[in-house]
Motif scaffolding. Structure first.
Motif, PDB file in Angstrom:
ATOM      1  N   SER A  92       0.809  -1.215   0.000  1.00  0.00           N
ATOM      2  CA  SER A  92       0.000   0.000   0.000  1.00  0.00           C
ATOM      3  C   SER A  92       0.843   1.266   0.000  1.00  0.00           C
ATOM      4  O   SER A  92       0.375   2.315  -0.425  1.00  0.00           O
ATOM      5  N   LYS A  93       2.086   1.167   0.474  1.00  0.00           N
ATOM      6  CA  LYS A  93       2.940   2.348   0.513  1.00  0.00           C
ATOM      7  C   LYS A  93       4.384   1.893   0.624  1.00  0.00           C
ATOM      8  O   LYS A  93       4.683   0.943   1.346  1.00  0.00           O
ATOM      9  N   SER A  94       5.286   2.570  -0.091  1.00  0.00           N
ATOM     10  CA  SER A  94       6.709   2.252   0.063  1.00  0.00           C
ATOM     11  C   SER A  94       7.553   3.487  -0.220  1.00  0.00           C
ATOM     12  O   SER A  94       7.181   4.342  -1.023  1.00  0.00           O
ATOM     13  N   LYS A 113       8.753  -4.217  11.335  1.00  0.00           N
ATOM     14  CA  LYS A 113       9.222  -2.986  11.985  1.00  0.00           C
ATOM     15  C   LYS A 113       8.732  -2.873  13.418  1.00  0.00           C
ATOM     16  O   LYS A 113       9.302  -2.129  14.203  1.00  0.00           O
ATOM     17  N   SER A 133      -3.023  -2.934   8.129  1.00  0.00           N
ATOM     18  CA  SER A 133      -1.734  -2.606   7.529  1.00  0.00           C
ATOM     19  C   SER A 133      -0.611  -3.046   8.450  1.00  0.00           C
ATOM     20  O   SER A 133      -0.718  -2.912   9.671  1.00  0.00           O
ATOM     21  N   ILE A 134       0.454  -3.590   7.844  1.00  0.00           N
ATOM     22  CA  ILE A 134       1.622  -4.021   8.612  1.00  0.00           C
ATOM     23  C   ILE A 134       2.862  -3.379   7.996  1.00  0.00           C
ATOM     24  O   ILE A 134       3.118  -3.530   6.801  1.00  0.00           O
ATOM     25  N   PRO A 135       3.657  -2.653   8.807  1.00  0.00           N
ATOM     26  CA  PRO A 135       4.883  -2.034   8.298  1.00  0.00           C
ATOM     27  C   PRO A 135       6.065  -3.016   8.313  1.00  0.00           C
ATOM     28  O   PRO A 135       6.226  -3.793   9.248  1.00  0.00           O
ATOM     29  N   GLN A 152      11.160   1.208   3.289  1.00  0.00           N
ATOM     30  CA  GLN A 152      10.147   1.194   4.340  1.00  0.00           C
ATOM     31  C   GLN A 152       8.830   0.970   3.606  1.00  0.00           C
ATOM     32  O   GLN A 152       8.537   1.695   2.649  1.00  0.00           O
ATOM     33  N   SER A 154       4.497  -0.467   3.797  1.00  0.00           N
ATOM     34  CA  SER A 154       3.309  -0.962   4.479  1.00  0.00           C
ATOM     35  C   SER A 154       2.562  -1.848   3.499  1.00  0.00           C
ATOM     36  O   SER A 154       2.390  -1.490   2.337  1.00  0.00           O
ATOM     37  N   TYR A 155       2.149  -2.992   3.993  1.00  0.00           N
ATOM     38  CA  TYR A 155       1.376  -3.942   3.202  1.00  0.00           C
ATOM     39  C   TYR A 155      -0.009  -4.040   3.805  1.00  0.00           C
ATOM     40  O   TYR A 155      -0.153  -4.159   5.033  1.00  0.00           O
TER      41      TYR A 155
END
Length: 162
Positions: A92-94, A113, A133-135, A152, A154-155
């Motif tokens: 979802s974010k990197s 993390k 969400s998991i970082p 870094q 988030s999935y």
């Protein structure tokens, strides 16, 4: 995440999951991705330089980015398989940083993390009726163990449609 109760994987399990990746994400086979080690808390994967090289004789940034994303996704996937938990996973974010060129084989290491327990996560996930969400932190190291690239990320773990 605290995954101390998770079983250590053997070579045949890693090979089986590697074949799963080859079937479902064909790019991983072209990259010659290999799963090297999985502890539940961390995953190490690698790929040779030759099929992932750029015009400068170093690792292609697209290959390094792909390896990092796959490494984080696979760490979560293996853990959720261990938990027999129905799921879908998407990044979802990197944010990536490039520290130095890599002229060796690519070796990626993913780890959680935070030290959240899986029991807490599962309880929240089942009650939420939504995504969680998991970082993760993922790094690519050279042969000397120095960081060449870091991510870094988030999935999102999504409850599949029933």
């Amino acid at each position: 995440m605290n995954t101390s109760a998770r079983p250590q994987s053997d070579a045949s399990r890693l090979r089986e999951f590697q074949l799963f990746l080859y079937r479902h994400i064909p790019l991983t086979e072209s990259m010659q991705l290999r799963l090297d080690a999985y502890t539940g808390q961390e995953l190490q994967i690698s790929a040779p330089l030759a099929p992932n090289i750029n015009d400068k004789g170093t690792a292609f940034g697209g290959s390094a980015s792909t390896l990092k994303i796959i490494c984080g996704w696979s760490l979560l996937k293996l853990n959720l398989i261990d938990l027999s938990m129905p799921h879908d996973i998407v990044i979802s974010k990197s944010t990536c940083r490039w520290h130095k060129p890599l002229s060796d084989a690519l070796s990626a290491h993913a780890r959680f993390k935070t030290d959240t327990s899986w029991d807490d996560f599962i309880e929240k996930f089942k009650k939420s009726n939504r995504n969680m969400s998991i970082p993760l932190q993922v790094e690519i190291h050279d042969a000397r163990g120095e960081i060449c690239s870091s991510m870094q990320a988030s999935y999102a773990i999504i409850q599949p449609n029933s």
